[in-house]
Design a protein around this motif. Structure first.
Motif, PDB file in Angstrom:
ATOM      1  N   LEU A  62     -44.781 109.138  11.698  1.00 25.69           N
ATOM      2  CA  LEU A  62     -43.559 109.918  11.803  1.00 25.69           C
ATOM      3  C   LEU A  62     -43.392 110.500  13.204  1.00 25.69           C
ATOM      4  CD1 LEU A  62     -43.654 111.809   8.372  1.00 25.69           C
ATOM      5  CD2 LEU A  62     -42.714 109.541   8.916  1.00 25.69           C
ATOM      6  N   VAL A  63     -42.150 110.789  13.556  1.00 25.28           N
ATOM      7  CA  VAL A  63     -41.808 111.314  14.881  1.00 25.28           C
ATOM      8  C   VAL A  63     -41.178 112.692  14.701  1.00 25.28           C
ATOM      9  CG1 VAL A  63     -40.427 110.957  16.963  1.00 25.28           C
ATOM     10  CG2 VAL A  63     -41.431 108.982  15.768  1.00 25.28           C
ATOM     11  N   ASN A  64     -41.833 113.722  15.215  1.00 22.33           N
ATOM     12  CA  ASN A  64     -41.280 115.080  15.094  1.00 22.33           C
ATOM     13  C   ASN A  64     -41.196 115.791  16.444  1.00 22.33           C
ATOM     14  OD1 ASN A  64     -44.029 115.454  15.427  1.00 22.33           O
ATOM     15  ND2 ASN A  64     -44.325 116.696  13.593  1.00 22.33           N
ATOM     16  N   THR A  65     -41.023 114.984  17.510  1.00 24.23           N
ATOM     17  CA  THR A  65     -41.020 115.571  18.860  1.00 24.23           C
ATOM     18  C   THR A  65     -39.764 115.280  19.674  1.00 24.23           C
ATOM     19  OG1 THR A  65     -42.175 113.610  19.726  1.00 24.23           O
ATOM     20  CG2 THR A  65     -43.536 115.465  19.002  1.00 24.23           C
ATOM     21  N   PHE A  66     -38.914 114.368  19.228  1.00 25.73           N
ATOM     22  CA  PHE A  66     -37.783 113.982  20.064  1.00 25.73           C
ATOM     23  C   PHE A  66     -36.620 114.963  19.967  1.00 25.73           C
ATOM     24  CE2 PHE A  66     -38.682 109.117  20.438  1.00 25.73           C
ATOM     25  CZ  PHE A  66     -39.766 109.417  21.240  1.00 25.73           C
ATOM     26  N   THR A  67     -36.493 115.688  18.867  1.00 21.68           N
ATOM     27  CA  THR A  67     -35.388 116.639  18.705  1.00 21.68           C
ATOM     28  C   THR A  67     -35.896 118.032  18.382  1.00 21.68           C
ATOM     29  OG1 THR A  67     -35.166 115.994  16.373  1.00 21.68           O
ATOM     30  CG2 THR A  67     -33.758 114.856  17.968  1.00 21.68           C
ATOM     31  N   LEU A  68     -37.076 118.358  18.858  1.00 19.37           N
ATOM     32  CA  LEU A  68     -37.655 119.661  18.542  1.00 19.37           C
ATOM     33  C   LEU A  68     -36.956 120.771  19.312  1.00 19.37           C
ATOM     34  CD1 LEU A  68     -39.692 120.730  21.052  1.00 19.37           C
ATOM     35  CD2 LEU A  68     -41.033 118.815  20.235  1.00 19.37           C
ATOM     36  N   GLU A  69     -36.990 121.955  18.721  1.00 20.52           N
ATOM     37  CA  GLU A  69     -36.531 123.167  19.407  1.00 20.52           C
ATOM     38  C   GLU A  69     -37.698 124.135  19.413  1.00 20.52           C
ATOM     39  OE1 GLU A  69     -32.860 124.473  17.725  1.00 20.52           O
ATOM     40  OE2 GLU A  69     -31.796 122.638  18.254  1.00 20.52           O
ATOM     41  N   ALA A  70     -37.678 125.148  18.525  1.00 19.77           N
ATOM     42  CA  ALA A  70     -38.823 126.053  18.455  1.00 19.77           C
ATOM     43  C   ALA A  70     -40.010 125.378  17.788  1.00 19.77           C
ATOM     44  CB  ALA A  70     -38.434 127.319  17.700  1.00 19.77           C
TER      45      ALA A  70
ATOM     46  N   VAL B 298     -47.832 107.275  17.877  1.00 18.44           N
ATOM     47  CA  VAL B 298     -46.660 108.112  17.636  1.00 18.44           C
ATOM     48  C   VAL B 298     -46.447 108.935  18.909  1.00 18.44           C
ATOM     49  CG1 VAL B 298     -46.923 108.251  15.128  1.00 18.44           C
ATOM     50  CG2 VAL B 298     -48.027 109.961  16.572  1.00 18.44           C
ATOM     51  N   PRO B 299     -45.223 109.328  19.216  1.00 16.59           N
ATOM     52  CA  PRO B 299     -44.980 110.047  20.464  1.00 16.59           C
ATOM     53  C   PRO B 299     -45.217 111.552  20.349  1.00 16.59           C
ATOM     54  CG  PRO B 299     -42.915 109.640  19.362  1.00 16.59           C
ATOM     55  CD  PRO B 299     -43.970 108.986  18.524  1.00 16.59           C
ATOM     56  N   GLY B 300     -45.620 112.135  21.472  1.00 16.89           N
ATOM     57  CA  GLY B 300     -45.657 113.585  21.597  1.00 16.89           C
ATOM     58  C   GLY B 300     -44.473 114.071  22.407  1.00 16.89           C
ATOM     59  N   GLU B 301     -44.332 115.374  22.533  1.00 19.17           N
ATOM     60  CA  GLU B 301     -43.193 115.908  23.286  1.00 19.17           C
ATOM     61  C   GLU B 301     -43.295 115.576  24.768  1.00 19.17           C
ATOM     62  OE1 GLU B 301     -46.238 119.155  23.707  1.00 19.17           O
ATOM     63  OE2 GLU B 301     -45.663 117.666  22.211  1.00 19.17           O
ATOM     64  N   HIS B 302     -44.515 115.385  25.279  1.00 21.94           N
ATOM     65  CA  HIS B 302     -44.671 114.981  26.675  1.00 21.94           C
ATOM     66  C   HIS B 302     -44.257 113.527  26.901  1.00 21.94           C
ATOM     67  CE1 HIS B 302     -46.702 118.426  28.694  1.00 21.94           C
ATOM     68  NE2 HIS B 302     -46.979 118.754  27.451  1.00 21.94           N
ATOM     69  N   ASP B 303     -44.093 112.777  25.824  1.00 20.22           N
ATOM     70  CA  ASP B 303     -43.686 111.380  25.936  1.00 20.22           C
ATOM     71  C   ASP B 303     -42.170 111.209  25.916  1.00 20.22           C
ATOM     72  OD1 ASP B 303     -46.363 110.455  25.971  1.00 20.22           O
ATOM     73  OD2 ASP B 303     -46.465 110.663  23.791  1.00 20.22           O
ATOM     74  N   SER B 304     -41.444 112.319  25.996  1.00 26.65           N
ATOM     75  CA  SER B 304     -39.976 112.229  26.019  1.00 26.65           C
ATOM     76  C   SER B 304     -39.371 113.188  27.028  1.00 26.65           C
ATOM     77  CB  SER B 304     -39.401 112.502  24.625  1.00 26.65           C
ATOM     78  OG  SER B 304     -39.781 113.786  24.155  1.00 26.65           O
ATOM     79  N   VAL B 305     -40.130 113.500  28.061  1.00 24.06           N
ATOM     80  CA  VAL B 305     -39.660 114.432  29.089  1.00 24.06           C
ATOM     81  C   VAL B 305     -38.443 113.835  29.802  1.00 24.06           C
ATOM     82  CG1 VAL B 305     -40.237 115.655  31.210  1.00 24.06           C
ATOM     83  CG2 VAL B 305     -41.950 115.414  29.398  1.00 24.06           C
ATOM     84  N   ASP B 306     -37.325 114.506  29.699  1.00 25.20           N
ATOM     85  CA  ASP B 306     -36.087 114.182  30.440  1.00 25.20           C
ATOM     86  C   ASP B 306     -35.374 112.910  29.990  1.00 25.20           C
ATOM     87  OD1 ASP B 306     -36.371 116.456  32.039  1.00 25.20           O
ATOM     88  OD2 ASP B 306     -37.546 115.375  33.538  1.00 25.20           O
ATOM     89  N   ASP B 307     -35.962 112.104  29.096  1.00 30.16           N
ATOM     90  CA  ASP B 307     -35.291 110.842  28.762  1.00 30.16           C
ATOM     91  C   ASP B 307     -35.084 110.639  27.271  1.00 30.16           C
ATOM     92  OD1 ASP B 307     -37.802 110.158  27.823  1.00 30.16           O
ATOM     93  OD2 ASP B 307     -37.867 108.227  28.839  1.00 30.16           O
ATOM     94  N   GLY B 308     -35.358 111.655  26.451  1.00 29.66           N
ATOM     95  CA  GLY B 308     -35.148 111.541  25.021  1.00 29.66           C
ATOM     96  C   GLY B 308     -36.002 110.502  24.334  1.00 29.66           C
ATOM     97  N   GLY B 309     -37.085 110.092  24.976  1.00 26.12           N
ATOM     98  CA  GLY B 309     -38.005 109.136  24.366  1.00 26.12           C
ATOM     99  C   GLY B 309     -37.726 107.681  24.682  1.00 26.12           C
ATOM    100  N   ARG B 310     -36.759 107.417  25.549  1.00 23.89           N
ATOM    101  CA  ARG B 310     -36.403 106.019  25.833  1.00 23.89           C
ATOM    102  C   ARG B 310     -37.567 105.252  26.457  1.00 23.89           C
ATOM    103  NH1 ARG B 310     -31.761 108.806  27.199  1.00 23.89           N
ATOM    104  NH2 ARG B 310     -32.335 108.832  29.404  1.00 23.89           N
TER     105      ARG B 310
END
Length: 306
Positions: free
Chosen positions: A163-171, A123-135
């Motif tokens: 589940l993925v909870n890192t691609f559209t996270l805010e706070a 599953v992805p972390g927030e570091h796995d979508s830096v600048d590219d939205g997870g592409r």
């Protein structure tokens, strides 16, 4: 395990965590380099499910907290490959890369391809979508998934949700309406005695919201799982071992193969902890710990202050 021991062990990192599903219950322990834990696991019934969780490898990180994250990740892979049994699968619960570059994803895929296991899940972390939205993550690890990378599978009577909870996270972490609807449909036909195991990167409980250690809409998924007798949620993100039980749900936070983070509330922010000289090697020398169901009264504050 006493609260004092749990607090002391919370900074452990650099290892894989082995889990067993037996009779609908999930138990776990940190893998020992010399596998003193292996005899019992190897002798467990073949109907048991045995898998390994690794997390937060942060390939590409450069800093004093760990000057060689590749070696520490390789150590965890070696631990898996020298187990006295072949795990059914290995799951990486996110922050595979540090900056989500193609080179970092390629390195991770190549390293994990050497795992001696039945399958590898991520599953992805927030570091796995830096600048590219997870592409980049989806291009490397998203085959066969839905939406932003979520999926489910069954193994010997146990239902697994990734589940993925890192691609559209805010706070906080965020699942979103589409994924919540996916879960609703996915579990609708399951009987209430089906054991459920959920993977996510950010915790699905409010571990420490001030640092973003929680998921703002997790309740919508947990409510759908409320009718099941055994639910286990495994996450990464916090770089430390932590267990909490709420009703029928047990939450386990995994250790990291990269670098420790402070315990909740200790310090102004969850920044990498640099250990004193000579302590890094000691922190990598991890002994076995077997986890029993957590005390429901145990809170984050109890662990931090113990």
């Amino acid at each position: 395990m006493s609260r004092r021991r749990l607090a002391r062990h919370a900074a452990w990192f650099g290892a894989a965590v082995a889990l067993t599903v037996a009779g609908g219950e999930v138990t776990r322990h940190v893998i020992d380099d010399d596998h003193t834990d292996g005899a019992a696991a190897a002798a467990s019934p073949t109907t048991d499910i045995r898998f390994v969780q690794v997390s937060d490898s942060h390939l590409g990180f450069r800093g004093t907290a760990n000057p060689d994250v590749t070696t520490s990740f390789q150590r965890a892979i070696n631990q898996v490959n020298t187990l006295p049994y072949r795990p059914d699968f290995v799951v990486h619960t996110g922050d595979i890369s540090h900056l989500s570059t193609p080179a970092q994803f390629d390195q991770a895929k190549q390293m994990m391809s050497a795992l001696r296991t039945g399958a590898v899940h991520t599953v992805p972390g927030e570091h796995d979508s830096v600048d590219d939205g997870g592409r980049g993550y989806l291009a490397t690890f998203g085959s066969g998934t839905r939406g932003q990378g979520w999926y489910s599978f069954d193994l010997r009577g146990v239902h697994f949700l990734s589940l993925v909870n890192t691609f559209t996270l805010e706070a906080l972490g965020h699942l979103g309406a589409d994924q919540i609807e996916f879960v609703r449909k996915d579990v609708a036909g399951l009987s209430a005695d089906t054991p459920i195991v959920v993977f996510s990167h950010i915790p699905l409980f409010a571990m420490y919201p001030k640092w973003g250690w929680g998921t703002d809409d997790a309740a919508a998924v947990l409510n759908q799982l409320g009718r099941f007798s055994s639910v286990t949620c495994l996450n990464g993100h916090v770089h430390q071992l932590f267990t909490k039980r709420e009703g029928n749900v047990t939450f386990h936070s995994a250790t990291t193969t990269a670098y420790p983070l402070p315990r909740p509330g200790e310090g102004p922010a969850p920044t990498p902890v640099t250990l004193p000289p000579g302590k890094l090697a000691g922190a990598l020398g991890i002994r076995e710990v077997t986890y029993q169901p957590a005390n429901p009264a145990l809170t984050v504050a109890d662990t931090r202050l113990a």
